[in-house]
Design an enzyme around this catalytic site. Structure first.
Site, PDB file in Angstrom:
ATOM      1  N   CYS A 195      17.872  42.029 -68.310  1.00 60.41           N
ATOM      2  CA  CYS A 195      19.178  42.165 -67.803  1.00 60.41           C
ATOM      3  C   CYS A 195      19.923  40.979 -67.179  1.00 60.41           C
ATOM      4  O   CYS A 195      19.370  40.346 -66.513  1.00 60.41           O
ATOM      5  CB  CYS A 195      19.152  43.155 -66.380  1.00 60.41           C
ATOM      6  N   ARG A 218      17.579  36.149 -72.577  1.00 53.95           N
ATOM      7  CA  ARG A 218      16.826  37.044 -71.294  1.00 53.95           C
ATOM      8  C   ARG A 218      16.016  38.322 -71.701  1.00 53.95           C
ATOM      9  O   ARG A 218      15.066  38.719 -71.124  1.00 53.95           O
ATOM     10  CB  ARG A 218      17.746  37.446 -70.183  1.00 53.95           C
ATOM     11  N   TRP A 270      18.469  45.781 -70.167  1.00 50.99           N
ATOM     12  CA  TRP A 270      17.044  46.066 -70.855  1.00 50.99           C
ATOM     13  C   TRP A 270      16.560  47.287 -70.247  1.00 50.99           C
ATOM     14  O   TRP A 270      16.317  47.226 -69.008  1.00 50.99           O
ATOM     15  CB  TRP A 270      16.126  44.827 -70.348  1.00 50.99           C
ATOM     16  N   ASN A 306      21.145  44.744 -61.706  1.00 53.36           N
ATOM     17  CA  ASN A 306      19.720  44.523 -62.230  1.00 53.36           C
ATOM     18  C   ASN A 306      18.909  44.928 -61.063  1.00 53.36           C
ATOM     19  O   ASN A 306      19.175  45.116 -59.927  1.00 53.36           O
ATOM     20  CB  ASN A 306      19.701  43.132 -62.169  1.00 53.36           C
ATOM     21  N   GLY A 307      17.667  45.494 -61.636  1.00 51.43           N
ATOM     22  CA  GLY A 307      16.801  45.860 -60.492  1.00 51.43           C
ATOM     23  C   GLY A 307      16.584  47.317 -60.762  1.00 51.43           C
ATOM     24  O   GLY A 307      17.034  47.851 -61.820  1.00 51.43           O
ATOM     25  N   GLU A 327      -3.564  30.986 -75.264  1.00 54.43           N
ATOM     26  CA  GLU A 327      -2.053  30.677 -75.142  1.00 54.43           C
ATOM     27  C   GLU A 327      -1.700  30.461 -76.774  1.00 54.43           C
ATOM     28  O   GLU A 327      -0.681  31.210 -77.121  1.00 54.43           O
ATOM     29  CB  GLU A 327      -1.658  29.121 -74.803  1.00 54.43           C
ATOM     30  N   LYS A 362       0.985  33.542 -78.141  1.00 51.65           N
ATOM     31  CA  LYS A 362       2.130  32.983 -79.006  1.00 51.65           C
ATOM     32  C   LYS A 362       2.213  33.952 -80.373  1.00 51.65           C
ATOM     33  O   LYS A 362       3.364  34.520 -80.738  1.00 51.65           O
ATOM     34  CB  LYS A 362       2.013  31.595 -79.452  1.00 51.65           C
ATOM     35  N   GLU A 383       2.825  37.704 -79.614  1.00 53.65           N
ATOM     36  CA  GLU A 383       4.282  38.231 -79.052  1.00 53.65           C
ATOM     37  C   GLU A 383       5.229  37.937 -80.057  1.00 53.65           C
ATOM     38  O   GLU A 383       6.302  38.762 -79.893  1.00 53.65           O
ATOM     39  CB  GLU A 383       4.645  37.355 -78.000  1.00 53.65           C
ATOM     40  N   HIS A 438     -20.987  38.332 -78.011  1.00 56.61           N
ATOM     41  CA  HIS A 438     -21.553  39.474 -77.009  1.00 56.61           C
ATOM     42  C   HIS A 438     -20.941  40.809 -77.342  1.00 56.61           C
ATOM     43  O   HIS A 438     -20.602  41.434 -76.174  1.00 56.61           O
ATOM     44  CB  HIS A 438     -21.381  38.792 -75.704  1.00 56.61           C
ATOM     45  N   LYS A 452      13.076  37.233 -71.574  1.00 53.33           N
ATOM     46  CA  LYS A 452      12.679  35.866 -71.298  1.00 53.33           C
ATOM     47  C   LYS A 452      12.474  35.666 -69.570  1.00 53.33           C
ATOM     48  O   LYS A 452      11.562  34.999 -69.301  1.00 53.33           O
ATOM     49  CB  LYS A 452      13.762  34.949 -71.806  1.00 53.33           C
TER      50      LYS A 452
HETATM   51  C1  F6R Z   1       5.323  33.791 -73.447  1.00 55.97           C
HETATM   52  C2  F6R Z   1       5.978  33.754 -72.114  1.00 55.97           C
HETATM   53  C3  F6R Z   1       5.894  34.541 -71.010  1.00 55.97           C
HETATM   54  C4  F6R Z   1       6.306  33.686 -69.807  1.00 55.97           C
HETATM   55  C5  F6R Z   1       6.199  34.663 -68.395  1.00 55.97           C
HETATM   56  C6  F6R Z   1       6.168  34.075 -67.196  1.00 55.97           C
HETATM   57  O1  F6R Z   1       6.019  33.081 -74.619  1.00 55.97           O
HETATM   58  O2  F6R Z   1       7.090  32.933 -72.102  1.00 55.97           O
HETATM   59  O3  F6R Z   1       4.461  34.773 -70.816  1.00 55.97           O
HETATM   60  O4  F6R Z   1       5.429  32.658 -69.579  1.00 55.97           O
HETATM   61  O5  F6R Z   1       6.827  35.767 -68.538  1.00 55.97           O
HETATM   62  O6  F6R Z   1       7.322  33.399 -67.130  1.00 55.97           O
HETATM   63  P1  F6R Z   1       7.569  32.265 -66.186  1.00 55.97           P
HETATM   64  O7  F6R Z   1       7.096  31.098 -66.900  1.00 55.97           O
HETATM   65  O8  F6R Z   1       9.285  32.107 -66.442  1.00 55.97           O
HETATM   66  O9  F6R Z   1       7.449  32.441 -64.704  1.00 55.97           O
END
Ligand code: F6R
Length: 606
Positions: free
Chosen positions: A2, A27, A74, A100-101, A483, A487, A490, A506, A601
């Site tokens: 949002c 976002r 969103w 938002n919220g 990580e 990647k 997602e 295991h 984001k």
């Molecule tokens: C994955 C990604 C998310 C963020 C998470 C935390 O690629 O970007 O897992 O890392 O939402 O976000 P921040 O770092 O902004 O607190």
């Protein structure tokens, strides 16, 4: 997640709002809308599902105005539809609201106050705008009084950002925020509101921070902030240094590829910012002192930032000898571990706005503990509320999948750990030539990036046909595996898991079938041969094995060989092929790399 924009006092309100919403696209959202008013009796409400491009196309040439509000939604309460998109409007079409919220007690408010009102959406937001309208009509309150009264009825502790416009007095914007990010921008002859300075950087570089519980009345020439106790607040603006160009994709097909490519420069920039030729650092001495007083460090983060924190534990323990714990923010807030006597908290957050991390920081501040936020966004909520901030300086990260922020977070953790370790006269820290190492990292990253065509072929061969995949490694390589798997899953929707390679046998090895891709990350002297044995175990069960190996431990048949840098900071290099593999898998599956489904984001709800 949002986004809010608003403007008053500018004849280009329509384009300011649309451009602002476009900047907030990153976002994550599923519908968008604007309301504009020309102050001469004409007003327009346009809402669309899907992309801002759809909204822009729906805004006809007749739509004009000098004041207005806009929103990217969103969905939380109510599905994705034009009716549920914001702005939401009161029954008599007098009040327009973006929000938002989450209004947790919206059902109760609706039942208690609005049983006679016809609703046109399923949103909690509409309840709020109808409440304001009701209080103005039936209780003869001014708009501001009705706005304040409606806020006072929200469940205590609710997170919100509201931007309201009264079409009877349209050049006044009413703003309130709690826990949700919102800024006021000061333009020439106009003022703006936005969830992120990025949205309004073409209008102004001067912004006012808003604190939780504050209510603001904005006119073209004035901004009045009232705090929770009802007192007027005078606040200096802060300057946001950002080049509008930073947010351009240039010739890149997707931001993610641009951001992967930017990593060598980010490494060089961090070395220049924080590490002096003399071997000293520019890290704030007070911060170093406070960390040195701590008996334990607590690193808090979510998603990719949590993964960067895992690498940080290794760095801090090795270079400073201070025991370090790493916690997932959303767990820590409600499952608090026993704290040591003198804890110090380090928050890792690219956006500086993540609600889960912020919830922990609120508790940390309530306990009067010292904290540091390592973030990419100057003046973000977590930066403002922590004792100290260290900036990543990676430039805006627009793609939902975090890449350059992850590597910048690890580099900043290394810099800080070295600074603290040197203050404690730890030999390992003193001898760690990080300035030179980051230069080698930059070169090593560039070498991987230069071979990206080959990585694309590997992505096509291994991951595009797959439904499931594994990354495995030990120790720090395991942290990178987590990580790497995040990647991949997602943005390509291949179900991927990062695993401690010794743990696979295991139980999880049962999932290995003919051609299941298993990628081994091998960068550490003491675990390389063990991970290779674990890869053999998967190979014998039909896995399609790939390796990402550091030159110093590489074999002739390794798939991707990366440069030698200090083992402690190998994640800065080993993650890059994984980022590229994820990118090309998504690309070759025809997916929207930058905006994967269901994701946002900036995750500003808990
Ligand atoms: C994955 C990604 C998310 C963020 C998470 C935390 O690629 O970007 O897992 O890392 O939402 O976000 P921040 O770092 O902004 O607190």
């Amino acid at each position: 997640m949002c986004g809010i924009v608003g403007v008053t006092g500018n004849d280009n309100a329509v384009s300011i709002l649309l451009e602002g919403l476009q900047k907030l696209e990153y976002r994550g959202y599923d519908s968008a809308g604007i309301y504009v008013n020309d102050l001469h009796g004409e007003d327009y409400l346009v809402k669309e599902k899907g992309r801002i491009a759809n909204l822009t196309a729906a805004v006809g040439p007749e739509v004009h105005g000098s004041t207005g509000i806009g929103h990217t939604r969103w969905a939380t309460h109510g599905g994705v539809s034009v009716a549920n998109a914001h702005p939401q409007v009161s029954e008599d079409h007098r009040f327009y609201l973006v929000h938002n919220g989450v209004i947790e007690n919206f059902k109760e408010l609706k039942a208690e106050y609005l049983s006679d009102v016809t609703f046109t959406s399923q949103t909690d937001t509409e309840v709020f705008v109808q409440l304001v309208d009701k209080f103005v009509r039936e209780e003869n309150l001014t708009t501001k009084e009705a706005f304040l009264k409606s806020i006072s009825l929200l469940k205590k502790g609710s997170s919100y950002a509201f931007l309201l416009i009264d079409s009877n007095d349209p050049d006044t914007l009413y703003v309130a925020k709690n826990k949700s990010p919102l800024l006021v921008g000061l333009g020439e002859g106009c003022n703006v509101v936005c969830s992120d300075a990025l949205a309004m950087i073409n209008v102004t570089h001067e912004f006012l921070e808003l604190k939780d519980g504050e209510v603001v009345t904005i006119k073209p020439q004035s901004v009045e902030i009232i705090d929770q106790a009802g007192n007027q607040v005078d606040r200096d603006s802060f300057h946001v240094e950002m080049d509008a160009q930073d947010t351009d994709k240039g010739t890149y097909p997707y931001y993610m590829l641009k951001e992967i490519d930017e990593q060598p420069n980010v490494m060089r920039k961090l070395a220049q910012t924080y590490l002096l030729e003399s071997g000293k650092t520019t890290v704030d001495p007070a911060l170093i002192e406070d960390i040195n007083q701590a008996d334990r460090l607590y690193i808090i983060g979510a998603g990719t930032s949590y993964h960067a924190g895992l690498v940080g534990k290794k760095l801090f323990e090795k270079l400073t000898h201070i025991p370090t714990e790493v916690h997932v923010a959303s767990e820590f807030a409600y499952e608090k571990p026993l704290l040591s006597e003198h804890p110090f908290f380090i928050f890792l957050t690219q956006s500086g706005e993540t609600a889960d991390s912020r919830e922990v920081l609120v508790n940390v501040n309530a306990g009067d503990y010292k904290s540091l936020t390592i973030t990419n966004v100057q003046n973000s909520t977590l930066s403002r509320e922590a004792t100290y901030t260290m900036l990543l300086g990676a430039g805006p990260e627009i793609s939902v999948a975090s890449t350059k922020a992850y590597t910048a977070q690890i580099a900043v953790e290394a810099i800080l750990a070295k600074a603290v370790g040197m203050a404690k006269e730890q030999i390992v820290a003193e001898e760690f030539d990080l300035r030179q190492q980051l230069g080698l990292v930059a070169t090593g990253m560039q070498a991987i990036i230069d071979e990206k065509d080959q990585v694309e072929e590997l992505a096509k061969e291994y991951f595009v046909p797959a439904t499931r995949a594994f990354y495995i490694g030990r120790g720090i390589d395991y942290f990178v595996s987590l990580e790497a798997a995040l990647k991949l899953k997602e943005i390509s929707y291949v179900q991927a898991e990062g695993f401690a390679s010794g743990e696979l046998k295991h139980g999880t090895i049962a999932l290995i079938e003919e051609n299941t891709p298993v990628v081994g990350i091998i960068t550490q002297d003491d675990t390389a041969s063990l991970t290779r044995s674990n890869l053999q175990e998967t190979l014998s069960r039909g896995a399609k094995v790939m390796t990402i190996a550091r030159q110093g431990v590489a074999n002739a048949d390794d798939t991707i060989v990366i440069a030698d840098v200090d083992e402690l900071i190998m994640p800065l290099l080993s993650v890059v092929p994984a980022q590229l593999l994820a990118y090309y898998t998504s690309l070759n599956k025809g997916l929207d790399v930058d905006r994967p489904r269901n994701l946002a984001k900036s995750v500003t709800v808990e």
